[in-house]
Design a protein around this motif. Structure first.
Motif, PDB file in Angstrom:
ATOM      1  N   ALA A  28      42.960  53.052  35.817  1.00 62.28           N
ATOM      2  CA  ALA A  28      43.137  51.600  35.823  1.00 62.28           C
ATOM      3  C   ALA A  28      41.968  50.949  36.554  1.00 62.28           C
ATOM      4  CB  ALA A  28      44.449  51.218  36.492  1.00 62.28           C
ATOM      5  N   VAL A  29      41.676  49.735  36.170  1.00 57.86           N
ATOM      6  CA  VAL A  29      40.735  48.923  36.947  1.00 57.86           C
ATOM      7  C   VAL A  29      41.539  47.810  37.603  1.00 57.86           C
ATOM      8  CG1 VAL A  29      38.776  49.434  35.435  1.00 57.86           C
ATOM      9  CG2 VAL A  29      40.141  47.389  35.027  1.00 57.86           C
ATOM     10  N   LEU A  30      41.116  47.408  38.786  1.00 59.98           N
ATOM     11  CA  LEU A  30      41.786  46.348  39.521  1.00 59.98           C
ATOM     12  C   LEU A  30      40.930  45.088  39.454  1.00 59.98           C
ATOM     13  CD1 LEU A  30      42.797  48.292  42.775  1.00 59.98           C
ATOM     14  CD2 LEU A  30      43.853  48.363  40.498  1.00 59.98           C
ATOM     15  N   TYR A  31      41.614  43.966  39.246  1.00 61.37           N
ATOM     16  CA  TYR A  31      40.911  42.676  39.276  1.00 61.37           C
ATOM     17  C   TYR A  31      41.567  41.822  40.342  1.00 61.37           C
ATOM     18  CZ  TYR A  31      39.113  38.093  38.014  1.00 61.37           C
ATOM     19  OH  TYR A  31      38.506  36.857  38.055  1.00 61.37           O
ATOM     20  N   VAL A  32      40.788  41.453  41.358  1.00 63.17           N
ATOM     21  CA  VAL A  32      41.298  40.608  42.443  1.00 63.17           C
ATOM     22  C   VAL A  32      40.417  39.363  42.510  1.00 63.17           C
ATOM     23  CG1 VAL A  32      42.270  42.527  43.740  1.00 63.17           C
ATOM     24  CG2 VAL A  32      39.905  41.858  44.152  1.00 63.17           C
ATOM     25  N   ARG A  33      41.059  38.230  42.797  1.00 68.19           N
ATOM     26  CA  ARG A  33      40.322  36.956  42.830  1.00 68.19           C
ATOM     27  C   ARG A  33      40.885  36.079  43.932  1.00 68.19           C
ATOM     28  NH1 ARG A  33      41.110  31.885  41.614  1.00 68.19           N
ATOM     29  NH2 ARG A  33      43.216  32.332  40.871  1.00 68.19           N
ATOM     30  N   VAL A  34      39.991  35.336  44.552  1.00 72.40           N
ATOM     31  CA  VAL A  34      40.422  34.394  45.570  1.00 72.40           C
ATOM     32  C   VAL A  34      39.492  33.190  45.543  1.00 72.40           C
ATOM     33  CG1 VAL A  34      38.995  35.350  47.443  1.00 72.40           C
ATOM     34  CG2 VAL A  34      41.146  34.192  47.995  1.00 72.40           C
ATOM     35  N   SER A  35      40.082  32.029  45.770  1.00 77.55           N
ATOM     36  CA  SER A  35      39.303  30.814  45.981  1.00 77.55           C
ATOM     37  C   SER A  35      39.509  30.399  47.423  1.00 77.55           C
ATOM     38  CB  SER A  35      39.751  29.695  45.036  1.00 77.55           C
ATOM     39  OG  SER A  35      41.066  29.271  45.357  1.00 77.55           O
ATOM     40  N   THR A  36      38.763  29.419  47.865  1.00 73.13           N
ATOM     41  CA  THR A  36      38.883  28.975  49.257  1.00 73.13           C
ATOM     42  C   THR A  36      40.300  28.522  49.581  1.00 73.13           C
ATOM     43  OG1 THR A  36      36.579  28.267  49.217  1.00 73.13           O
ATOM     44  CG2 THR A  36      37.962  27.400  50.979  1.00 73.13           C
ATOM     45  N   ALA A  37      40.914  27.765  48.655  1.00 65.55           N
ATOM     46  CA  ALA A  37      42.278  27.263  48.886  1.00 65.55           C
ATOM     47  C   ALA A  37      43.292  28.395  48.907  1.00 65.55           C
ATOM     48  CB  ALA A  37      42.644  26.246  47.808  1.00 65.55           C
ATOM     49  N   ASP A  38      43.030  29.473  48.138  1.00 68.56           N
ATOM     50  CA  ASP A  38      43.991  30.572  48.057  1.00 68.56           C
ATOM     51  C   ASP A  38      44.142  31.320  49.375  1.00 68.56           C
ATOM     52  OD1 ASP A  38      44.612  30.172  45.380  1.00 68.56           O
ATOM     53  OD2 ASP A  38      42.914  31.362  44.690  1.00 68.56           O
ATOM     54  N   GLN A  39      43.130  31.269  50.242  1.00 68.50           N
ATOM     55  CA  GLN A  39      43.213  31.979  51.506  1.00 68.50           C
ATOM     56  C   GLN A  39      44.417  31.524  52.317  1.00 68.50           C
ATOM     57  OE1 GLN A  39      41.386  34.441  52.307  1.00 68.50           O
ATOM     58  NE2 GLN A  39      39.384  34.294  51.324  1.00 68.50           N
TER      59      GLN A  39
END
Length: 362
Positions: A4-15
């Protein structure tokens, strides 16, 4: 074992919502352990919105899967939540379709769905809820901005000549270095100086846009039309016009004169500098056949050497095309022929003195 490959994402507001990349990666790894999946690679997207599929790491992941999924036996893409992959229904289905062509499934740590009708409905609901949450946040942000503007606060990036104010200050305050330059720009244009000449003058002094780029003709025009400089907030898309809580950089009279000067000189579009030290006779000498004022330019030979020419700019004429040196020498000779001899100036002075003396006796 399947990979499997993992995809993680974050924006400034998501913190704020504890969606840090480390939290997502840890939970995705645990999920793979429980499902018997070997983690092949992790794609970390930082500071990018999920409103579009044109994200750096997302596109890199799709390219990687297209080249390696079959030979590396990659069967799954794992995300922490569906909204990490997309916050718009159309984008979600676009990504799912791309994965489907590679026979790769999408799995979420926090949501459960599969290929059954119920599972597909659940997944679609998750995508719809992700978009709803995104739209709701966007609406709240817009409402907050409108409320701030109603109190005269500027909520976007400060233009050149201002800087953002602190909590105890107005929304913008004058920049001690750049405010005088912007004020000078308006004063020079208001006085009738050609906008293009002022723009070039500003460029030679190293003044740039907020992005650090020299002012293009379009950017310079937008600066001169910006009513923030007279202390007025105008947001056309919301139909809002309001006085700002910040100090005006120039007065309304100077602003109005600048707009009149721009319109008079025809400089709403990119204009050329009409006065050029390389060609002092441009617009002074006319074409004999059509009487159009001559223009001038540099002509480049095949060897790359440049030669200056005066020429007629009338498209129906083009009779005149003469080297700069030849025309200027001829013009200088003509001036010599037309010059008034020194004795004439002496006589003229005596006449003036007589006229003045007569006027005093009357």
């Amino acid at each position: 074992m399947s990979r499997a490959v993992l995809y993680v994402r974050v924006s400034t507001a998501d913190q704020v919502d504890n969606y840090s990349l480390e939290t997502q990666e840890k939970e995705c790894r645990r999920y793979c352990e429980r499902q018997g999946l070997v983690v092949d690679r992790i794609f970390r997207e930082e500071g990018e919105s999920a409103k579009t599929v044109n994200r750096t790491q997302l596109q890199e992941m799709l390219r990687y899967l297209g080249s390696n999924a079959k030979k590396r036996e990659i069967t799954t893409v794992v995300v922490y939540r569906v909204d990490r992959l997309a916050r718009e229904v159309g984008g979600h289905h676009t990504i799912k379709a791309a994965l489907g062509t590679l026979n790769i499934s999408l799995e979420s740590v926090m949501e459960r769905f599969d290929a059954s009708p119920t599972g597909k409905l659940t997944e679609n609901l998750m995508a719809v809820l992700a978009q709803f949450d995104n739209d709701l946040r966007s609406q709240r942000t817009t409402d907050g901005m409108k409320a701030a503007i109603a109190h005269g606060r500027w909520v976007w990036r400060a233009p050149v000549g201002y800087r953002a104010g602190t909590k105890s200050e107005p929304s913008m305050v004058l920049d001690p270095v750049l405010a005088p330059v912007v004020r000078e720009v308006f004063q020079r244009v208001a006085a009738g100086e050609f906008k293009e000449l002022v723009r070039r003058s500003v460029a030679t002094r190293g003044i740039t846009t907020r992005n650090g780029l020299p002012f293009s003709p379009g950017a310079f025009q937008r600066l001169l039309e910006n009513r923030l400089y007279i202390g007025e907030i105008v947001v056309k898309k919301w139909g809002v016009t309001r006085s700002g809580d910040f100090e005006a950089l120039i007065d309304r009279g100077t602003f109005a004169l600048a707009q009149q000067s721009i319109a008079k000189n025809g400089c709403h579009s990119q204009c050329r500098a009409l006065n050029n030290s390389d060609f002092p006779l441009r617009r002074v000498v006319r074409c004999g056949p059509c009487q159009t004022p001559l223009t001038a330019s540099w002509s480049t030979s095949r060897s790359g050497k440049k030669y200056p020419y005066y020429h007629c700019r009338n498209r129906l004429c083009y009779h005149v095309n003469v080297r700069k040196e030849a025309l200027e020498e001829a013009f200088e000779a003509w001036l010599g022929e037309m010059s008034v001899p020194a004795p004439v100036f002496t006589l003229l002075g005596e006449v003036v003195r007589d006229v003045v003396a007569d006027s005093r006796t009357q």
